[in-house]
Design a protein around this motif. Sequence first.
Motif, PDB file in Angstrom:
ATOM      1  N   THR A   1     -13.306  -7.571  -5.640  1.00  0.00           N
ATOM      2  CA  THR A   1     -13.133  -6.153  -5.309  1.00  0.00           C
ATOM      3  C   THR A   1     -13.381  -5.863  -3.835  1.00  0.00           C
ATOM      4  N   THR A   2     -13.879  -6.838  -3.085  1.00  0.00           N
ATOM      5  CA  THR A   2     -14.107  -6.625  -1.651  1.00  0.00           C
ATOM      6  C   THR A   2     -12.935  -7.112  -0.806  1.00  0.00           C
ATOM      7  N   LYS A   3     -11.985  -7.815  -1.414  1.00  0.00           N
ATOM      8  CA  LYS A   3     -10.811  -8.309  -0.681  1.00  0.00           C
ATOM      9  C   LYS A   3      -9.704  -7.269  -0.790  1.00  0.00           C
TER      10      LYS A   3
ATOM     11  N   GLU B   1      -8.902 -22.569  -1.147  1.00  0.00           N
ATOM     12  CA  GLU B   1      -9.130 -23.642  -2.117  1.00  0.00           C
ATOM     13  C   GLU B   1      -8.668 -23.268  -3.513  1.00  0.00           C
ATOM     14  N   GLU B   2      -8.849 -22.024  -3.886  1.00  0.00           N
ATOM     15  CA  GLU B   2      -8.486 -21.545  -5.223  1.00  0.00           C
ATOM     16  C   GLU B   2      -6.982 -21.332  -5.325  1.00  0.00           C
ATOM     17  N   ALA B   3      -6.482 -21.167  -6.545  1.00  0.00           N
ATOM     18  CA  ALA B   3      -5.059 -20.863  -6.754  1.00  0.00           C
ATOM     19  C   ALA B   3      -4.726 -19.486  -6.180  1.00  0.00           C
ATOM     20  N   GLY B   4      -5.692 -18.592  -6.246  1.00  0.00           N
ATOM     21  CA  GLY B   4      -5.466 -17.262  -5.701  1.00  0.00           C
ATOM     22  C   GLY B   4      -6.700 -16.395  -5.818  1.00  0.00           C
ATOM     23  N   ILE B   5      -6.643 -15.267  -5.126  1.00  0.00           N
ATOM     24  CA  ILE B   5      -7.708 -14.270  -5.166  1.00  0.00           C
ATOM     25  C   ILE B   5      -7.061 -12.922  -5.444  1.00  0.00           C
ATOM     26  N   ILE B   6      -7.431 -12.325  -6.563  1.00  0.00           N
ATOM     27  CA  ILE B   6      -6.914 -11.013  -6.921  1.00  0.00           C
ATOM     28  C   ILE B   6      -7.732  -9.973  -6.174  1.00  0.00           C
ATOM     29  N   GLY B   7      -7.064  -9.232  -5.328  1.00  0.00           N
ATOM     30  CA  GLY B   7      -7.740  -8.261  -4.485  1.00  0.00           C
ATOM     31  C   GLY B   7      -7.712  -6.848  -5.042  1.00  0.00           C
TER      32      GLY B   7
ATOM     33  N   VAL C   1       2.056 -10.391  -1.852  1.00  0.00           N
ATOM     34  CA  VAL C   1       0.829 -11.176  -1.748  1.00  0.00           C
ATOM     35  C   VAL C   1       0.865 -11.944  -0.439  1.00  0.00           C
ATOM     36  N   VAL C   2      -0.300 -12.380  -0.010  1.00  0.00           N
ATOM     37  CA  VAL C   2      -0.418 -13.151   1.213  1.00  0.00           C
ATOM     38  C   VAL C   2      -0.601 -14.621   0.829  1.00  0.00           C
ATOM     39  N   SER C   3       0.155 -15.506   1.439  1.00  0.00           N
ATOM     40  CA  SER C   3       0.014 -16.940   1.211  1.00  0.00           C
ATOM     41  C   SER C   3      -0.981 -17.463   2.250  1.00  0.00           C
TER      42      SER C   3
ATOM     43  N   PHE D   1      -4.261  -5.092  -6.177  1.00  0.00           N
ATOM     44  CA  PHE D   1      -3.794  -5.314  -7.555  1.00  0.00           C
ATOM     45  C   PHE D   1      -4.628  -4.498  -8.541  1.00  0.00           C
ATOM     46  N   LEU D   2      -5.945  -4.525  -8.374  1.00  0.00           N
ATOM     47  CA  LEU D   2      -6.840  -3.837  -9.302  1.00  0.00           C
ATOM     48  C   LEU D   2      -6.587  -2.333  -9.315  1.00  0.00           C
TER      49      LEU D   2
END
Length: 99
Positions: free
Chosen positions: A32-34, A70-76, A64-66, A79-80
Amino acid sequence: MKTIEKRNGKLYAEVRLKTEGSYVSYPMILDTTKEVTSVNQTLFPKGEIETMSIGPLKVSDFPVVSENIEEAGIIGLDFLLKTGAKLNLDTMTISSSRT
């Protein structure tokens, strides 16, 4: 409603993505901070996602930003907020506040 889990101090949800006509699923961090949602540049070099969903939460043609992460993705937060996500940490679920 979709289950979320806590691993290494971070919240994860299984995210289903459609890219180039095919569906794939990856665990991604909920942050939620991204401000913007990002995906791993190795998995998604162009960052072109046709649809993205977490349980009942779904968006199409979502930017989305590429990034080199390290992770597959970060839901920011983008989206929420767009999906009206509701995190319930008592039951460790994510759902829509619009149902």
